[in-house]
Motif scaffolding. Sequence first.
Motif, PDB file in Angstrom:
ATOM      1  N   HIS A 149      65.181  75.953  31.620  1.00  0.00           N
ATOM      2  CA  HIS A 149      64.229  76.686  31.840  1.00  0.00           C
ATOM      3  C   HIS A 149      62.441  76.067  31.716  1.00  0.00           C
ATOM      4  O   HIS A 149      61.968  76.718  33.006  1.00  0.00           O
ATOM      5  CB  HIS A 149      64.162  78.470  30.948  1.00  0.00           C
ATOM      6  N   LYS A 150      61.898  75.674  30.934  1.00  0.00           N
ATOM      7  CA  LYS A 150      60.341  75.638  30.327  1.00  0.00           C
ATOM      8  C   LYS A 150      60.701  74.159  31.722  1.00  0.00           C
ATOM      9  O   LYS A 150      59.424  74.178  32.221  1.00  0.00           O
ATOM     10  CB  LYS A 150      60.318  74.879  29.126  1.00  0.00           C
ATOM     11  N   VAL A 151      61.614  73.078  31.925  1.00  0.00           N
ATOM     12  CA  VAL A 151      61.320  71.837  33.091  1.00  0.00           C
ATOM     13  C   VAL A 151      61.354  72.165  34.067  1.00  0.00           C
ATOM     14  O   VAL A 151      60.515  71.504  34.372  1.00  0.00           O
ATOM     15  CB  VAL A 151      62.578  71.143  32.680  1.00  0.00           C
ATOM     16  N   THR A 152      61.749  73.589  34.442  1.00  0.00           N
ATOM     17  CA  THR A 152      61.708  73.748  35.499  1.00  0.00           C
ATOM     18  C   THR A 152      60.498  74.676  36.327  1.00  0.00           C
ATOM     19  O   THR A 152      60.308  75.310  37.167  1.00  0.00           O
ATOM     20  CB  THR A 152      63.007  74.628  36.253  1.00  0.00           C
ATOM     21  N   ALA A 153      60.363  75.039  35.420  1.00  0.00           N
ATOM     22  CA  ALA A 153      59.201  76.201  35.270  1.00  0.00           C
ATOM     23  C   ALA A 153      58.579  77.196  35.612  1.00  0.00           C
ATOM     24  O   ALA A 153      58.510  77.748  36.293  1.00  0.00           O
ATOM     25  CB  ALA A 153      57.216  75.359  36.314  1.00  0.00           C
ATOM     26  N   GLN A 154      59.641  78.055  35.400  1.00  0.00           N
ATOM     27  CA  GLN A 154      60.327  79.357  35.895  1.00  0.00           C
ATOM     28  C   GLN A 154      59.497  80.452  35.150  1.00  0.00           C
ATOM     29  O   GLN A 154      58.573  79.934  34.367  1.00  0.00           O
ATOM     30  CB  GLN A 154      61.771  79.467  35.310  1.00  0.00           C
ATOM     31  N   ASN A 155      59.007  81.782  35.805  1.00  0.00           N
ATOM     32  CA  ASN A 155      58.394  82.680  35.205  1.00  0.00           C
ATOM     33  C   ASN A 155      58.797  82.294  33.303  1.00  0.00           C
ATOM     34  O   ASN A 155      59.951  82.944  33.102  1.00  0.00           O
ATOM     35  CB  ASN A 155      59.162  83.894  35.661  1.00  0.00           C
ATOM     36  N   GLY A 156      57.554  82.854  32.337  1.00  0.00           N
ATOM     37  CA  GLY A 156      57.633  82.706  30.800  1.00  0.00           C
ATOM     38  C   GLY A 156      58.246  81.626  30.843  1.00  0.00           C
ATOM     39  O   GLY A 156      59.631  81.469  29.969  1.00  0.00           O
TER      40      GLY A 156
END
Length: 223
Positions: A149-156
């Motif tokens: 989630h962080k690596v792909t720069a998702q919302n939040g």
Amino acid sequence: MIDHYCERIDAGILAEPINAFTNISFLIAFFCLLPLSKARFQYLAAGERIILIALLGLLLAIGFGSTAFHTLANRWSLMADVIPITLFQLVFLGGYLRYVARVSLVFVAIALIGFLLAGAMLGRLSLGINGSESYLAPLLFITAMGIYHKVTAQNGSWMLLLTTGVFVCSLGFRTIDNAICSVWPIGTHFLWHLINGVVLFLCTRVFLMCAGEKDYSFEAKLA
């Protein structure tokens, strides 16, 4: 009678008042999610709506099922406690992979089978952590999802990693419950309930933030 926790010292239905009452955290999580769910519902596809409704329904089921178990402490109430928790994990994992990570249904199926197998294998270990072995698989999976989630720069982008940290905290309180009975008779299992309400709130909020079509007014609020 099933007795796994410090607070229960007899078979009475009021033997675990704190453990029972603190399941209110799941109901609070449900009601806190309702406004955002209503705001985002129109932007969700049919499958995403099913996932959301299932997550919200399972939040309620977890609250009521765990309350039943901590009052009745018998086998059927144990199932009422365990089954909704397991289903929530599966629905969230499947929903996240399909509608946030956007992977194929085949990949989703493989991941769900892998999750169940990992849970079964880790749950059989005897690590002396008060039955928390069965929660090691969810911890591993949510950590991996948090990194993705962080690596792909998702919302939040930070939110699932935060959820992982909160879950580690709650798991710690579950683990030490029986070990501290002599010095803290009510134990710490009630903190597992309170903090897990936050964990499930964050999981569902992540799904709501990332699934569905773009709502630019909503995106602006997140910025």
